[in-house]
Scaffold this active site. Sequence first.
Site, PDB file in Angstrom:
ATOM      1  N   THR A 129       2.436  11.605 127.207  1.00 29.95           N
ATOM      2  CA  THR A 129       1.659  12.215 128.292  1.00 29.95           C
ATOM      3  C   THR A 129       1.137  11.166 129.269  1.00 29.95           C
ATOM      4  O   THR A 129       0.831  11.472 130.422  1.00 29.95           O
ATOM      5  CB  THR A 129       0.496  13.054 127.700  1.00 29.95           C
ATOM      6  N   TYR A 150      17.154   9.546 121.546  1.00 32.41           N
ATOM      7  CA  TYR A 150      18.493   9.276 122.091  1.00 32.41           C
ATOM      8  C   TYR A 150      19.515   8.889 121.021  1.00 32.41           C
ATOM      9  O   TYR A 150      20.648   9.356 121.034  1.00 32.41           O
ATOM     10  CB  TYR A 150      18.434   8.189 123.181  1.00 32.41           C
ATOM     11  N   TYR A 207       5.319  10.577 114.681  1.00 31.82           N
ATOM     12  CA  TYR A 207       5.339  11.560 115.769  1.00 31.82           C
ATOM     13  C   TYR A 207       6.727  12.158 115.850  1.00 31.82           C
ATOM     14  O   TYR A 207       7.683  11.491 116.237  1.00 31.82           O
ATOM     15  CB  TYR A 207       4.938  10.865 117.078  1.00 31.82           C
TER      16      TYR A 207
END
Length: 291
Positions: free
Chosen positions: A47, A109, A135
Amino acid sequence: MQKFIGTGVALVTPFNEDLSVDFDALIKLVNFNIENGTNYLVINGTTAESATISKEEKLKIIDVIVTTNAGRVPLVLGIGGNNTLEVVKDIKTTNLENIDGILSVAPYYSKPTQEGFYQHFKAISEATEKPIILYNVPGRTAKNMDAETTIRLANDFENIVGIKEAGNNMQQYLELIKNKPKDFLVISGDDDLALSIALAGGSGVISVIGQAYPKEFSTLIKDGLEGNNKEGFAMHFRLMSIIDLIFEENNPAGIKTVLQELGICKNEVRLPLVKASATLQAKIANFVKNF
Protein backbone atom coordinates in the site's frame (compact mmCIF):
# COMPACT_ATOMS: atom_id res chain seq x y z
CA MET A 1 3.35 -11.72 20.16
CA GLN A 2 0.73 -9.56 21.87
CA LYS A 3 2.13 -6.45 20.14
CA PHE A 4 0.72 -7.60 16.78
CA ILE A 5 -2.79 -8.37 18.00
CA GLY A 6 -5.52 -5.90 17.02
CA THR A 7 -5.44 -3.32 14.26
CA GLY A 8 -2.33 -2.70 12.23
CA VAL A 9 -2.45 -0.39 9.22
CA ALA A 10 -0.49 -0.58 5.98
CA LEU A 11 0.49 3.07 5.64
CA VAL A 12 0.40 4.83 2.29
CA THR A 13 3.33 6.95 1.14
CA PRO A 14 1.94 10.47 0.62
CA PHE A 15 3.31 12.35 -2.41
CA ASN A 16 3.47 16.01 -3.37
CA GLU A 17 2.23 17.09 -6.79
CA ASP A 18 5.77 16.65 -8.16
CA LEU A 19 5.62 13.06 -6.81
CA SER A 20 8.31 13.63 -4.19
CA VAL A 21 7.50 12.11 -0.80
CA ASP A 22 5.32 14.42 1.30
CA PHE A 23 6.89 13.91 4.72
CA ASP A 24 4.66 16.49 6.43
CA ALA A 25 1.59 14.51 5.36
CA LEU A 26 3.26 11.26 6.45
CA ILE A 27 3.82 12.70 9.94
CA LYS A 28 0.19 13.83 10.02
CA LEU A 29 -1.00 10.34 8.99
CA VAL A 30 1.14 8.59 11.63
CA ASN A 31 -0.06 10.87 14.43
CA PHE A 32 -3.69 10.59 13.29
CA ASN A 33 -3.51 6.80 13.52
CA ILE A 34 -1.70 6.58 16.83
CA GLU A 35 -4.03 9.11 18.44
CA ASN A 36 -7.13 7.26 17.23
CA GLY A 37 -6.50 3.70 18.33
CA THR A 38 -4.36 1.97 15.72
CA ASN A 39 -2.32 -0.71 17.53
CA TYR A 40 0.69 -0.92 15.19
CA LEU A 41 1.99 0.54 11.92
CA VAL A 42 3.28 -1.24 8.83
CA ILE A 43 5.93 0.65 6.86
CA ASN A 44 6.86 0.24 3.17
CA GLY A 45 4.29 -2.44 2.35
CA THR A 46 2.38 -2.82 -0.93
CA THR A 47 0.00 0.00 0.00
CA ALA A 48 3.03 2.27 0.43
CA GLU A 49 3.82 1.77 -3.28
CA SER A 50 7.06 0.08 -2.25
CA ALA A 51 7.64 -1.13 -5.81
CA THR A 52 8.12 2.48 -7.00
CA ILE A 53 9.95 3.97 -4.01
CA SER A 54 13.73 4.15 -4.10
CA LYS A 55 16.00 2.62 -1.45
CA GLU A 56 16.99 6.12 -0.28
CA GLU A 57 13.34 7.16 0.05
CA LYS A 58 12.52 4.00 1.99
CA LEU A 59 15.28 4.71 4.51
CA LYS A 60 14.08 8.32 4.98
CA ILE A 61 10.48 7.11 5.38
CA ILE A 62 11.56 4.66 8.09
CA ASP A 63 13.51 7.38 9.86
CA VAL A 64 10.61 9.86 9.80
CA ILE A 65 8.09 7.29 11.03
CA VAL A 66 10.41 6.05 13.80
CA THR A 67 11.00 9.64 14.97
CA THR A 68 7.30 10.57 14.79
CA ASN A 69 6.19 7.38 16.52
CA ALA A 70 8.67 7.95 19.40
CA GLY A 71 8.07 4.44 20.71
CA ARG A 72 4.30 4.84 21.08
CA VAL A 73 3.21 1.80 19.02
CA PRO A 74 5.04 -1.20 17.51
CA LEU A 75 6.44 -0.81 13.99
CA VAL A 76 6.51 -3.52 11.32
CA LEU A 77 8.74 -3.08 8.26
CA GLY A 78 7.99 -4.61 4.86
CA ILE A 79 11.05 -6.43 3.50
CA GLY A 80 10.27 -8.99 0.83
CA GLY A 81 10.68 -9.96 -2.78
CA ASN A 82 11.30 -12.81 -5.17
CA ASN A 83 15.11 -12.72 -4.97
CA THR A 84 15.72 -14.63 -1.73
CA LEU A 85 19.42 -13.73 -1.50
CA GLU A 86 18.61 -10.03 -1.94
CA VAL A 87 15.86 -10.13 0.70
CA VAL A 88 18.27 -11.76 3.15
CA LYS A 89 20.87 -9.08 2.32
CA ASP A 90 18.30 -6.30 2.86
CA ILE A 91 17.34 -7.71 6.26
CA LYS A 92 20.98 -8.00 7.34
CA THR A 93 21.96 -4.51 6.15
CA THR A 94 18.90 -2.55 7.31
CA ASN A 95 18.99 -0.90 10.72
CA LEU A 96 16.20 -2.72 12.57
CA GLU A 97 16.93 -1.24 16.00
CA ASN A 98 13.55 0.52 16.24
CA ILE A 99 11.59 -2.06 14.25
CA ASP A 100 9.49 -4.62 16.12
CA GLY A 101 8.86 -7.07 13.28
CA ILE A 102 9.25 -7.77 9.56
CA LEU A 103 6.40 -8.33 7.11
CA SER A 104 7.69 -10.41 4.21
CA VAL A 105 5.60 -11.06 1.13
CA ALA A 106 5.53 -14.43 -0.59
CA PRO A 107 7.75 -14.40 -3.69
CA TYR A 108 5.92 -12.88 -6.63
CA TYR A 109 6.23 -13.56 -10.38
CA SER A 110 8.47 -16.62 -9.89
CA LYS A 111 5.53 -18.89 -8.89
CA PRO A 112 7.56 -21.26 -6.66
CA THR A 113 6.37 -24.67 -5.50
CA GLN A 114 5.26 -25.07 -1.88
CA GLU A 115 8.77 -26.33 -1.08
CA GLY A 116 10.13 -23.16 -2.73
CA PHE A 117 7.97 -21.01 -0.43
CA TYR A 118 9.23 -23.00 2.56
CA GLN A 119 12.92 -22.66 1.65
CA HIS A 120 12.51 -18.94 0.89
CA PHE A 121 11.03 -18.18 4.30
CA LYS A 122 13.46 -20.56 6.03
CA ALA A 123 16.34 -18.44 4.66
CA ILE A 124 14.60 -15.24 5.84
CA SER A 125 13.94 -16.67 9.30
CA GLU A 126 17.58 -17.64 9.67
CA ALA A 127 18.74 -14.14 8.63
CA THR A 128 17.30 -12.35 11.67
CA GLU A 129 16.10 -12.77 15.23
CA LYS A 130 13.28 -10.28 14.64
CA PRO A 131 9.71 -11.60 14.58
CA ILE A 132 8.54 -12.33 11.03
CA ILE A 133 4.99 -12.06 9.73
CA LEU A 134 4.52 -13.94 6.47
CA TYR A 135 2.36 -12.27 3.81
CA ASN A 136 0.33 -14.40 1.43
CA VAL A 137 -1.40 -12.35 -1.29
CA PRO A 138 -1.93 -14.60 -4.33
CA GLY A 139 -3.83 -11.89 -6.23
CA ARG A 140 -0.52 -9.99 -6.47
CA THR A 141 2.04 -12.81 -6.41
CA ALA A 142 0.24 -15.16 -8.84
CA LYS A 143 0.68 -18.19 -6.53
CA ASN A 144 -1.04 -19.20 -3.32
CA MET A 145 1.00 -20.37 -0.35
CA ASP A 146 -1.08 -23.25 1.02
CA ALA A 147 -2.19 -23.37 4.64
CA GLU A 148 -0.10 -26.52 5.12
CA THR A 149 3.07 -24.67 4.11
CA THR A 150 2.31 -21.80 6.49
CA ILE A 151 1.66 -24.21 9.39
CA ARG A 152 4.90 -26.07 8.59
CA LEU A 153 6.85 -22.80 8.77
CA ALA A 154 5.06 -21.80 11.98
CA ASN A 155 6.02 -25.09 13.63
CA ASP A 156 9.62 -25.10 12.42
CA PHE A 157 10.76 -21.51 13.06
CA GLU A 158 10.24 -19.75 16.38
CA ASN A 159 10.56 -16.23 14.97
CA ILE A 160 7.88 -16.81 12.29
CA VAL A 161 5.11 -15.52 14.52
CA GLY A 162 2.18 -14.93 12.18
CA ILE A 163 0.78 -14.56 8.70
CA LYS A 164 -1.02 -11.72 6.98
CA GLU A 165 -3.40 -13.80 4.88
CA ALA A 166 -4.89 -11.89 1.95
CA GLY A 167 -6.30 -14.43 -0.46
CA ASN A 168 -9.92 -13.52 0.34
CA ASN A 169 -10.37 -17.26 0.88
CA MET A 170 -12.46 -18.01 3.97
CA GLN A 171 -11.73 -21.73 3.82
CA GLN A 172 -7.97 -21.12 3.94
CA TYR A 173 -8.36 -18.72 6.86
CA LEU A 174 -10.32 -21.34 8.79
CA GLU A 175 -7.75 -24.04 8.02
CA LEU A 176 -5.02 -21.78 9.38
CA ILE A 177 -6.96 -20.91 12.54
CA LYS A 178 -7.88 -24.59 13.12
CA ASN A 179 -4.38 -26.02 12.64
CA LYS A 180 -2.00 -23.26 13.78
CA PRO A 181 0.30 -23.53 16.81
CA LYS A 182 -1.23 -21.95 19.91
CA ASP A 183 0.43 -18.52 19.77
CA PHE A 184 0.72 -18.17 15.99
CA LEU A 185 -1.13 -15.11 14.65
CA VAL A 186 -3.58 -15.35 11.76
CA ILE A 187 -3.96 -11.73 10.66
CA SER A 188 -6.53 -10.68 8.07
CA GLY A 189 -5.18 -8.83 5.05
CA ASP A 190 -8.70 -8.52 3.68
CA ASP A 191 -10.61 -5.57 5.15
CA ASP A 192 -13.95 -7.05 4.11
CA LEU A 193 -13.30 -10.30 6.03
CA ALA A 194 -11.42 -8.84 9.02
CA LEU A 195 -14.32 -8.93 11.49
CA SER A 196 -15.31 -12.47 10.55
CA ILE A 197 -11.70 -13.65 10.93
CA ALA A 198 -11.37 -12.01 14.35
CA LEU A 199 -14.64 -13.65 15.48
CA ALA A 200 -13.39 -17.03 14.19
CA GLY A 201 -10.19 -16.92 16.26
CA GLY A 202 -7.88 -14.72 14.20
CA SER A 203 -5.61 -12.08 15.74
CA GLY A 204 -6.79 -8.92 13.99
CA VAL A 205 -5.96 -7.16 10.77
CA ILE A 206 -3.35 -5.30 8.77
CA SER A 207 -5.75 -2.87 7.16
CA VAL A 208 -5.87 -0.36 4.34
CA ILE A 209 -9.12 1.43 5.22
CA GLY A 210 -8.13 1.45 8.90
CA GLN A 211 -5.71 4.36 8.38
CA ALA A 212 -8.59 6.59 7.25
CA TYR A 213 -11.02 5.43 9.96
CA PRO A 214 -8.70 4.22 12.74
CA LYS A 215 -11.12 4.82 15.61
CA GLU A 216 -13.97 2.98 13.91
CA PHE A 217 -11.95 0.12 12.46
CA SER A 218 -9.97 -0.58 15.62
CA THR A 219 -13.28 -0.65 17.55
CA LEU A 220 -14.66 -3.13 15.01
CA ILE A 221 -11.63 -5.40 15.42
CA LYS A 222 -11.74 -5.13 19.22
CA ASP A 223 -15.39 -6.21 19.09
CA GLY A 224 -14.39 -9.16 16.91
CA LEU A 225 -11.59 -10.25 19.23
CA GLU A 226 -13.95 -10.03 22.21
CA GLY A 227 -16.75 -11.91 20.46
CA ASN A 228 -19.12 -8.95 20.28
CA ASN A 229 -20.55 -9.88 16.90
CA LYS A 230 -23.63 -7.64 17.05
CA GLU A 231 -21.63 -4.45 17.74
CA GLY A 232 -18.88 -5.51 15.35
CA PHE A 233 -21.22 -6.09 12.43
CA ALA A 234 -23.03 -2.81 13.08
CA MET A 235 -19.71 -1.01 12.43
CA HIS A 236 -18.82 -3.37 9.58
CA PHE A 237 -22.06 -2.46 7.79
CA ARG A 238 -21.25 1.26 8.19
CA LEU A 239 -17.87 0.76 6.52
CA MET A 240 -18.80 -1.87 3.94
CA SER A 241 -19.31 0.42 0.97
CA ILE A 242 -16.09 2.40 1.45
CA ILE A 243 -14.09 -0.84 1.74
CA ASP A 244 -15.48 -1.87 -1.64
CA LEU A 245 -14.86 1.57 -3.14
CA ILE A 246 -11.18 1.83 -2.19
CA PHE A 247 -10.41 -1.41 -4.02
CA GLU A 248 -12.66 -0.70 -7.02
CA GLU A 249 -9.78 0.47 -9.25
CA ASN A 250 -6.40 0.05 -7.61
CA ASN A 251 -4.73 0.25 -4.23
CA PRO A 252 -3.66 2.80 -2.99
CA ALA A 253 -5.42 5.23 -5.36
CA GLY A 254 -8.70 4.59 -3.56
CA ILE A 255 -7.46 5.02 0.00
CA LYS A 256 -5.44 8.10 -0.99
CA THR A 257 -8.64 9.66 -2.30
CA VAL A 258 -10.31 9.01 1.08
CA LEU A 259 -7.31 10.54 2.88
CA GLN A 260 -7.45 13.58 0.59
CA GLU A 261 -11.14 14.06 1.42
CA LEU A 262 -10.19 13.90 5.11
CA GLY A 263 -7.47 16.53 4.61
CA ILE A 264 -4.56 14.24 5.49
CA CYS A 265 -2.67 13.89 2.20
CA LYS A 266 -2.99 14.38 -1.57
CA ASN A 267 -4.26 11.59 -3.82
CA GLU A 268 -1.08 11.49 -5.94
CA VAL A 269 0.27 8.05 -6.96
CA ARG A 270 3.28 7.03 -9.05
CA LEU A 271 3.05 5.31 -12.42
CA PRO A 272 2.16 2.69 -13.45
CA LEU A 273 -0.66 3.46 -11.00
CA VAL A 274 -2.96 6.36 -11.79
CA LYS A 275 -5.30 8.43 -9.64
CA ALA A 276 -8.84 7.24 -9.01
CA SER A 277 -11.20 8.14 -11.83
CA ALA A 278 -13.48 11.18 -11.47
CA THR A 279 -16.44 8.82 -11.04
CA LEU A 280 -14.78 6.94 -8.19
CA GLN A 281 -13.54 10.16 -6.57
CA ALA A 282 -17.13 11.44 -6.54
CA LYS A 283 -18.42 8.24 -4.91
CA ILE A 284 -15.71 8.38 -2.25
CA ALA A 285 -16.31 12.08 -1.58
CA ASN A 286 -20.01 11.36 -1.11
CA PHE A 287 -19.27 8.56 1.40
CA VAL A 288 -16.83 10.68 3.42
CA LYS A 289 -19.26 13.62 3.51
CA ASN A 290 -22.13 11.46 4.77
CA PHE A 291 -20.26 9.07 7.11
